[in-house]
Design a protein around this motif. Structure first.
Motif, mmCIF file in Angstrom:
data_model
loop_
_atom_site.group_PDB
_atom_site.id
_atom_site.type_symbol
_atom_site.label_atom_id
_atom_site.label_comp_id
_atom_site.label_asym_id
_atom_site.label_seq_id
_atom_site.Cartn_x
_atom_site.Cartn_y
_atom_site.Cartn_z
ATOM 1 N N GLY A 36 0.808 -1.214 0.000
ATOM 2 C CA GLY A 36 0.000 0.000 0.000
ATOM 3 C C GLY A 36 0.838 1.260 0.000
ATOM 4 N N VAL A 37 2.039 1.172 -0.589
ATOM 5 C CA VAL A 37 3.005 2.280 -0.582
ATOM 6 C C VAL A 37 3.328 2.660 -2.021
ATOM 7 N N ASP A 38 3.604 3.932 -2.268
ATOM 8 C CA ASP A 38 4.014 4.386 -3.591
ATOM 9 C C ASP A 38 5.473 4.031 -3.851
ATOM 10 N N LEU A 39 5.779 3.711 -5.090
ATOM 11 C CA LEU A 39 7.146 3.387 -5.497
ATOM 12 C C LEU A 39 7.715 4.540 -6.312
ATOM 13 N N ARG A 40 8.828 5.099 -5.836
ATOM 14 C CA ARG A 40 9.520 6.174 -6.545
ATOM 15 C C ARG A 40 10.984 5.746 -6.700
ATOM 16 N N PRO A 41 11.308 4.916 -7.682
ATOM 17 C CA PRO A 41 12.667 4.356 -7.775
ATOM 18 C C PRO A 41 13.732 5.411 -8.026
ATOM 19 N N HIS A 42 14.921 5.112 -7.522
ATOM 20 C CA HIS A 42 16.061 6.009 -7.725
ATOM 21 C C HIS A 42 16.689 5.695 -9.084
ATOM 22 N N TRP A 43 16.703 6.709 -9.956
ATOM 23 C CA TRP A 43 17.150 6.503 -11.337
ATOM 24 C C TRP A 43 18.669 6.501 -11.469
ATOM 25 N N LYS A 44 19.385 6.894 -10.425
ATOM 26 C CA LYS A 44 20.845 6.943 -10.516
ATOM 27 C C LYS A 44 21.449 5.565 -10.786
ATOM 28 N N ASP A 56 8.098 2.987 -15.253
ATOM 29 C CA ASP A 56 6.875 3.778 -15.360
ATOM 30 C C ASP A 56 5.700 2.884 -15.757
ATOM 31 N N GLN A 57 5.914 2.000 -16.714
ATOM 32 C CA GLN A 57 4.864 1.081 -17.157
ATOM 33 C C GLN A 57 4.443 0.134 -16.040
ATOM 34 N N ALA A 58 5.382 -0.160 -15.123
ATOM 35 C CA ALA A 58 5.079 -1.061 -14.007
ATOM 36 C C ALA A 58 4.335 -0.352 -12.882
ATOM 37 N N GLY A 59 4.182 0.979 -12.979
ATOM 38 C CA GLY A 59 3.322 1.674 -12.036
ATOM 39 C C GLY A 59 3.986 2.574 -11.018
ATOM 40 N N CYS A 60 5.252 2.935 -11.206
ATOM 41 C CA CYS A 60 5.862 3.849 -10.238
ATOM 42 C C CYS A 60 5.217 5.232 -10.359
ATOM 43 N N VAL A 61 5.258 5.988 -9.256
ATOM 44 C CA VAL A 61 4.595 7.300 -9.242
ATOM 45 C C VAL A 61 5.484 8.409 -9.781
ATOM 46 N N GLY A 62 6.763 8.129 -9.932
ATOM 47 C CA GLY A 62 7.736 9.117 -10.372
ATOM 48 C C GLY A 62 9.111 8.562 -10.098
ATOM 49 N N PHE A 63 10.109 9.440 -10.114
ATOM 50 C CA PHE A 63 11.482 8.981 -9.945
ATOM 51 C C PHE A 63 12.239 9.837 -8.935
ATOM 52 N N THR A 64 13.273 9.234 -8.384
ATOM 53 C CA THR A 64 14.220 9.922 -7.523
ATOM 54 C C THR A 64 15.500 10.143 -8.309
ATOM 55 N N CYS A 65 16.116 11.301 -8.121
ATOM 56 C CA CYS A 65 17.357 11.633 -8.802
ATOM 57 C C CYS A 65 18.393 12.097 -7.788
ATOM 58 N N ALA A 66 19.660 11.998 -8.177
ATOM 59 C CA ALA A 66 20.745 12.447 -7.317
ATOM 60 C C ALA A 66 21.345 13.762 -7.781
ATOM 61 N N THR A 67 21.281 14.035 -9.082
ATOM 62 C CA THR A 67 21.995 15.187 -9.639
ATOM 63 C C THR A 67 21.079 16.027 -10.531
ATOM 64 N N PRO A 68 21.442 17.291 -10.751
ATOM 65 C CA PRO A 68 20.683 18.102 -11.703
ATOM 66 C C PRO A 68 20.643 17.481 -13.096
ATOM 67 N N ALA A 69 21.737 16.848 -13.522
ATOM 68 C CA ALA A 69 21.763 16.229 -14.850
ATOM 69 C C ALA A 69 20.715 15.130 -14.969
ATOM 70 N N GLU A 70 20.535 14.344 -13.902
ATOM 71 C CA GLU A 70 19.517 13.301 -13.930
ATOM 72 C C GLU A 70 18.120 13.910 -13.985
ATOM 73 N N VAL A 71 17.893 14.942 -13.181
ATOM 74 C CA VAL A 71 16.604 15.629 -13.204
ATOM 75 C C VAL A 71 16.310 16.157 -14.603
ATOM 76 N N GLU A 72 17.270 16.845 -15.183
ATOM 77 C CA GLU A 72 17.084 17.449 -16.503
ATOM 78 C C GLU A 72 16.797 16.397 -17.567
ATOM 79 N N CYS A 73 17.529 15.295 -17.522
ATOM 80 C CA CYS A 73 17.339 14.241 -18.513
ATOM 81 C C CYS A 73 15.928 13.658 -18.430
ATOM 82 N N LEU A 74 15.460 13.377 -17.230
ATOM 83 C CA LEU A 74 14.121 12.816 -17.093
ATOM 84 C C LEU A 74 13.052 13.824 -17.491
ATOM 85 N N LEU A 75 13.236 15.087 -17.133
ATOM 86 C CA LEU A 75 12.300 16.117 -17.591
ATOM 87 C C LEU A 75 12.261 16.167 -19.109
#
Length: 367
Positions: A36-44, A56-75
């Protein structure tokens, strides 16, 4: 099957077993959903857009990132519900956090007024609300405030314009220190969960709107999120797993989707063989200081009786009883100690399907 598919390819190569990857993604999604918990996997861990799409297809609610580059890439690839699990300190990171929240919802971690004040000023000036979570140190001893300090910090941050309080976040990285003591690891993971749930309860009683109570780490994914009151889990390594996760009991060898393919290039001395994968191909991170640079697999997917005990930049040194059977040209696969740091050393991965088909996936945001 995998070695056969790679037989004509240059080595060293970073290899992903697609069937194992997809199993890991589906299994974690199911287990976290059943809690009963949301999954937000770490993309690093993967830094691969293809992996993000599968998650995403498996149902995660979003992603966790470590760096601005990771954030920017996913955006850039359409993923707009992100947690940047780091303190945005310094003018460039403050500006990035504000700009990122014009493109999506990108929450940040805060553990001090000193980190929050410049962000508040920039966000208010730009007319942007930056969501944040207070980072709690539940035992790792890295960033984050101690549990008893959370309430005071929450009160001080509440008056800052341009910031939107969302909840609390922790990373239980210290669970890896339990090694093969799985029962001790599980008990500590539940302690982390209870600590976070207790903090959230106290904040709510004081009038704070706590929407998210977030716990992280792959080894802790079977314990911390099981505690009532936890709303979100952020495992990362699980997509590939590694030799450390095998030692910790988080998976078995069949769950290790990431390996490095290498060839024997020299057998110059009795009892020793040299391969073409060295310190630029592997990670020495591990649960102990004596694990070397990875675990060599036999053809049937078991640990070989070989010790990858030393590495130069482009050369690995093997010894052990099985060395005598190795010949120049022999190919092998090596399970890295730490999947995240190993992946970050490569520009692309060779992805092998069950039928032997081969794709290449780009590894992005390596900065």
């Amino acid at each position: 099957m995998i070695l056969a598919a790679l037989s004509e390819m240059p080595t060293p190569a970073l290899v992903v077993d697609r069937a194992a990857l997809e199993h890991n993604i589906a299994d974690m999604a199911r287990r976290i959903r059943d809690m009963g918990v949301d999954l937000r996997p770490h993309w690093k861990t993967s830094k691969m857009v293809e992996v993000a799409r599968l998650q995403d297809q498996a149902g995660c609610v979003g992603f966790t990132c470590a760096t601005p580059a990771e954030v920017e890439c996913l955006l850039d690839h359409g993923f707009t519900n992100l947690t940047w699990a780091h303190q945005p300190v310094g003018p460039s990171k403050v500006a990035f956090a504000v700009a990122a929240n014009r493109r999506g919802r990108v929450r940040v971690a805060l553990d001090s007024v000193q980190a929050a004040a410049p962000l508040s000023k920039a966000a208010a000036g730009a007319g942007v609300a930056v969501p944040y979570q207070i980072e709690v140190d539940t035992g790792l001893g890295r960033a984050g405030v101690a549990p008893h300090q959370v309430f005071e910090l929450a009160e001080r941050l509440a008056g800052l314009a341009g910031l939107e309080f969302e909840g609390i976040i922790t990373h239980a990285g210290h669970l890896s220190g339990y090694g093969s003591d799985r029962s001790g690891l599980e008990a500590e993971g539940r302690t982390v969960g209870r600590t976070m749930a207790g903090i959230a309860r106290e904040l709510r009683e004081a009038g704070f709107q706590v929407q998210v109570v977030s716990v992280g780490s792959t080894p802790g994914s079977t314990s911390a999120p099981t505690v009532s009151g936890i709303t979100e889990a952020r495992p990362g390594t699980y997509v590939f797993n590694d030799a450390t996760q095998v030692t910790l009991g988080s998976t078995d060898l069949a769950g290790c989707a990431l390996t490095v393919a290498a060839r024997v290039v020299s057998t110059p001395r009795p009892g020793e063989a040299i391969i073409d994968a060295g310190s630029k191909s592997m990670s020495s991170d591990g649960p102990t200081s004596r694990v070397g640079f990875g675990r060599v697999l036999t053809e049937n997917g078991r640990y070989a009786d070989l010790d990858f005990f030393k590495a130069n930049e482009e050369h690995g040194f093997l010894r052990g009883p099985a060395v005598s059977a190795l010949q120049v040209g022999d190919m092998m696969r090596i399970v890295p100690n730490h999947a995240c740091t190993t992946t970050n050393m490569w520009s692309q991965a060779v992805v092998v399907g069950e039928d032997g088909d081969v794709e290449e996936w780009k590894i992005r945001a390596r900065r």
